[in-house]
Design a protein around this motif. Structure first.
Motif, PDB file in Angstrom:
ATOM      1  N   ASP A 150       0.826  -1.199   0.000  1.00 20.73           N
ATOM      2  CA  ASP A 150       0.000   0.000   0.000  1.00 20.73           C
ATOM      3  C   ASP A 150       0.863   1.253   0.000  1.00 20.73           C
ATOM      4  N   HIS A 153      -0.685   5.948   4.175  1.00 17.73           N
ATOM      5  CA  HIS A 153      -0.582   5.755   5.618  1.00 17.73           C
ATOM      6  C   HIS A 153      -1.806   4.989   6.108  1.00 17.73           C
ATOM      7  N   PRO A 154      -1.616   3.901   6.864  1.00 18.26           N
ATOM      8  CA  PRO A 154      -2.766   3.158   7.378  1.00 18.26           C
ATOM      9  C   PRO A 154      -3.531   3.969   8.416  1.00 18.26           C
ATOM     10  N   THR A 158      -7.677  -0.048  12.036  1.00 19.44           N
ATOM     11  CA  THR A 158      -7.753  -0.984  10.908  1.00 19.44           C
ATOM     12  C   THR A 158      -7.577  -2.430  11.388  1.00 19.44           C
ATOM     13  N   ILE A 160      -6.230  -6.030  11.175  1.00 20.77           N
ATOM     14  CA  ILE A 160      -5.047  -6.527  10.475  1.00 20.77           C
ATOM     15  C   ILE A 160      -4.787  -7.991  10.812  1.00 20.77           C
ATOM     16  N   ALA A 212      -4.005  -5.786   5.665  1.00 19.36           N
ATOM     17  CA  ALA A 212      -5.374  -5.335   5.907  1.00 19.36           C
ATOM     18  C   ALA A 212      -6.290  -6.550   5.790  1.00 19.36           C
ATOM     19  N   ARG A 217      -3.561  -6.538   0.677  1.00 22.72           N
ATOM     20  CA  ARG A 217      -2.931  -5.226   0.743  1.00 22.72           C
ATOM     21  C   ARG A 217      -2.086  -5.157   2.017  1.00 22.72           C
ATOM     22  N   VAL A 219       0.129  -3.150   4.677  1.00 21.44           N
ATOM     23  CA  VAL A 219       0.188  -1.771   5.173  1.00 21.44           C
ATOM     24  C   VAL A 219       1.387  -1.520   6.088  1.00 21.44           C
ATOM     25  N   GLY A 220       2.220  -2.548   6.318  1.00 19.79           N
ATOM     26  CA  GLY A 220       3.390  -2.375   7.173  1.00 19.79           C
ATOM     27  C   GLY A 220       4.118  -3.695   7.336  1.00 19.79           C
ATOM     28  N   GLN A 257       6.044   1.354   9.373  1.00 17.99           N
ATOM     29  CA  GLN A 257       5.387   1.832   8.162  1.00 17.99           C
ATOM     30  C   GLN A 257       6.181   1.412   6.911  1.00 17.99           C
ATOM     31  N   THR A 258       5.477   1.249   5.822  1.00 17.25           N
ATOM     32  CA  THR A 258       6.138   0.903   4.553  1.00 17.25           C
ATOM     33  C   THR A 258       5.668   1.783   3.392  1.00 17.25           C
ATOM     34  N   TYR A 259       4.619   2.564   3.569  1.00 13.82           N
ATOM     35  CA  TYR A 259       4.106   3.387   2.465  1.00 13.82           C
ATOM     36  C   TYR A 259       5.142   4.396   1.985  1.00 13.82           C
TER      37      TYR A 259
END
Length: 282
Positions: A150, A153-154, A158, A160, A212, A217, A219-220, A257-259
């Motif tokens: 993704d 930012h998540p 959310t 997970i 997610a 998807r 998100v991290g 984070q990975t975005y």
């Protein structure tokens, strides 16, 4: 061997969390995988490393003819002599590393990494490996699709899933909050993801994707937990807020984070660390 594997799992589940060294080489364990886990979690594209977990990811817009990419933690790359130093990043380093990948039925297939595209433990804890096959070839050989990384930012709250290739199991929880800074030993991570309590990850889950729930998807990436209740020591991360206040509690678990990786990618999906938009250390 199966009883030995179960014994090791039992020991680690009460004595270690995410960042400590995993207890055995998962690629050498011959125990049968419990495929009942596939009924609860999406294992298609989950990767087993010798010391960690990972996932087959694809960047948004990336062609299926591109060489495939595996994501894990920066602390999982097996740097000689220990972990990456604060401020250190590896970019486009040729390597040779064997891995295994799950299909949707939890069958395992060998894959081979030939390059570290990027790895760091500064501000985040992430590494990207390039494989010797493209996505189409992997889909033909193993019928495995990648997860989408993704680019946003998540959100707090959310739902997970954290799915571990090392342990062949998953965890479900929610994103509890985002932490301004986490300090662990010599390292500092920013805007980290804190989980609600049911994601009780253990040693070997490092590098597992944060997915997610109900989607493909990512998100991290899962990376650490406070093992003994100490403050800011190795394996005992602490939280630091904008005012400099410090909080630490045993058993609190985190991901990164990975975005922000997208800020450093070129239109051809190469890492360009000299781009003025790139926010990753290099």
């Amino acid at each position: 061997m199966k009883n030995l594997f179960a014994l090791l799992f039992s020991f680690v589940s009460v004595s270690a969390f995410a960042l400590p060294v995993a207890p055995f080489n998962a690629l050498e364990v011959k125990s049968a995988v419990d495929t009942s886990a596939a009924l609860e979690y999406d294992f298609e594209g989950i990767v087993k490393l010798s010391n960690c977990s990972g996932s087959l990811i694809i960047f948004a817009g990336m062609p299926m003819t591109a060489k495939a990419v595996v994501m894990t933690n920066g602390h999982c790359i097996q740097k000689p002599g220990g972990y990456l130093s604060p401020g250190e990043a590896w970019v486009n380093r040729p390597i040779s590393r064997a891995m295994k990948i799950f299909d949707r039925d939890m069958n395992l297939f060998p894959i081979q990494a030939t390059k570290i595209l990027y790895a760091t433990m500064t501000n985040t804890d992430v590494a990207f490996y390039e494989l010797n096959q493209n996505y189409i070839e992997i889909m033909q050989a193993a019928k495995v699709r990648p997860f989408l990384l993704d680019g946003f930012h998540p959100l707090q709250g959310t739902p997970i899933d954290i799915v571990s290739g090392y342990w062949d199991r998953g965890y479900s929880c929610d994103i509890d909050s985002f932490i301004f800074k986490i300090k662990e030993g010599d390292w500092t991570w920013t805007d980290s993801i804190r989980y609600t309590s049911t994601c009780d990850t253990i040693g070997g889950t490092s590098g597992s994707p944060i997915i997610a729930r109900g989607e493909r998807r990512v998100v991290g990436v899962n990376n650490t937990s406070n093992e003994k209740g100490e403050t800011c020591t190795l394996n005992n991360p602490c939280e630091v807020n904008q005012n400099g206040d410090v909080f630490a509690a045993q058993g609190v678990r985190y991901g990164q984070q990975t975005y922000n990786v997208y800020s450093c990618l070129t239109p051809s999906f190469e890492f360009n660390m000299s781009s003025p938009l790139c926010v990753l250390p290099h």
